[in-house]
Scaffold this active site. Structure first.
Site, mmCIF file in Angstrom:
data_model
loop_
_atom_site.group_PDB
_atom_site.id
_atom_site.type_symbol
_atom_site.label_atom_id
_atom_site.label_comp_id
_atom_site.label_asym_id
_atom_site.label_seq_id
_atom_site.Cartn_x
_atom_site.Cartn_y
_atom_site.Cartn_z
ATOM 1 N N GLY A 15 24.223 65.236 23.023
ATOM 2 C CA GLY A 15 25.373 65.636 21.858
ATOM 3 C C GLY A 15 25.969 63.895 21.936
ATOM 4 N N GLY A 107 34.369 69.694 29.563
ATOM 5 C CA GLY A 107 34.931 69.349 28.628
ATOM 6 C C GLY A 107 34.718 70.279 27.255
ATOM 7 C CG HIS A 163 38.994 68.659 16.315
ATOM 8 N ND1 HIS A 163 40.108 69.277 16.613
ATOM 9 C CD2 HIS A 163 38.655 67.994 17.483
ATOM 10 C CE1 HIS A 163 40.475 68.966 17.775
ATOM 11 N NE2 HIS A 163 39.571 68.364 18.304
ATOM 12 C CE LYS A 167 37.546 71.780 18.768
ATOM 13 N NZ LYS A 167 36.812 71.743 20.018
#
Length: 274
Positions: A15, A107, A163, A167
């Site tokens: 990613g 995260g 964002h 997401k």
């Protein structure tokens, strides 16, 4: 004596955040990349360094988390797993790391309050450090601290988070955490002035902690952005943080990897370790 490097596993290595983390860990003198995990079958078995363009690292991309966690337990220093995966898998990933004695630095956002509580209890039983960090940016930590200070003087506040359109969760973990920090001041924000209704459900945003509305925007071209807007008679006070490159998160990631090795329980939020 020179301390042994910290063995690090990156979960979600292909990613955008995972790739940046792999590069950063590979360049850190006090760390050693021992594993790269990703569910994307396109590069299975290939060297993660060659895939992301930083040269051969002799670390193949694997898709079996538990087998890689075993590698992280074979070094002299307790290993760390950095997780940038998906809300659907982050809970089990974190629990597996703790079970193997590998300290997770998470995260990935999307964990529920109950899941965080369960993980905290599990980490306590295992006497294993863990870090859940909604946002690794030092700038965001400063914004949140400024917002807490401002909340002493303003009774009305709303949060807007923006964002990229890939997401998976909304609102962002950063926005949720910001509202929680403001709510900890003990105030109930936004006392109503009129009896209102929504013509379109959700138009006024979601209800965050402390009765703080949170609004989510998802668009291509964005990375990660947040506004905290305070209002009072005759004035508006706006705090905003913008991300233009994911490299801004890496100092926070490195700090978290180093600090989690000193912990024996779960800590939520980067501000707790700075």
């Amino acid at each position: 004596m020179t301390q042994s490097p910290i063995p690090v596993v990156v979960n979600g290595a292909l990613g955008k955040m995972g790739r940046e983390t792999v590069k950063t860990v590979a360049q850190a003198e006090d760390m050693m990349l021992v594993g790269a995990i990703d569910k994307n079958p396109a590069h299975l078995g290939e060297d993660i360094g060659e895939i992301i363009g930083c040269g051969a690292l002799e670390v193949p991309v694997l898709n079996d988390l538990e087998s890689v966690l075993v590698l992280a337990t074979q070094e002299k220093v307790q290993g760390v797993m950095v997780d940038f995966t998906h809300p659907d898998s982050v809970y089990e990933n974190t629990r597996s790391a703790i079970a193997y004695g590998v300290r997770p630095v998470v995260g990935t956002t999307g964990l529920s309050d109950k899941q965080i509580k369960d993980l905290a209890e599990f980490a306590d039983k295992a006497t294993t450090g863990a870090l859940i960090v909604p946002n690794f940016s030092i700038g965001m930590v400063l914004l949140q601290q400024a917002a807490v200070t401002a909340s002493q003087y303003f009774d009305h506040v709303e949060i807007i988070e923006l964002h990229h359109d890939r997401k998976a969760d909304a609102p962002s973990g950063t926005a949720i955490k910001t509202a929680q920090m403001l709510a900890e001041m003990g105030k109930n924000f936004n006392p109503p002035k009129v009896e209102s209704s929504e013509t379109i459900a959700g138009a006024r945003g979601g209800d965050g902690a402390g009765n703080i509305p949170i609004h989510s925007v998802r668009l291509p071209g964005l990375i990660a952005h947040q506004e905290v807007i305070f209002g009072a008679t005759g004035q508006i006070y706006t705090l905003r943080h913008d991300t233009s490159d994911r490299s801004c998160y890496m100092p926070g990631v490195l700090l978290a990897i180093r600090k989690v090795t000193e912990l024996t329980s779960l800590v939520y939020g980067l501000e707790k370790i700075i």
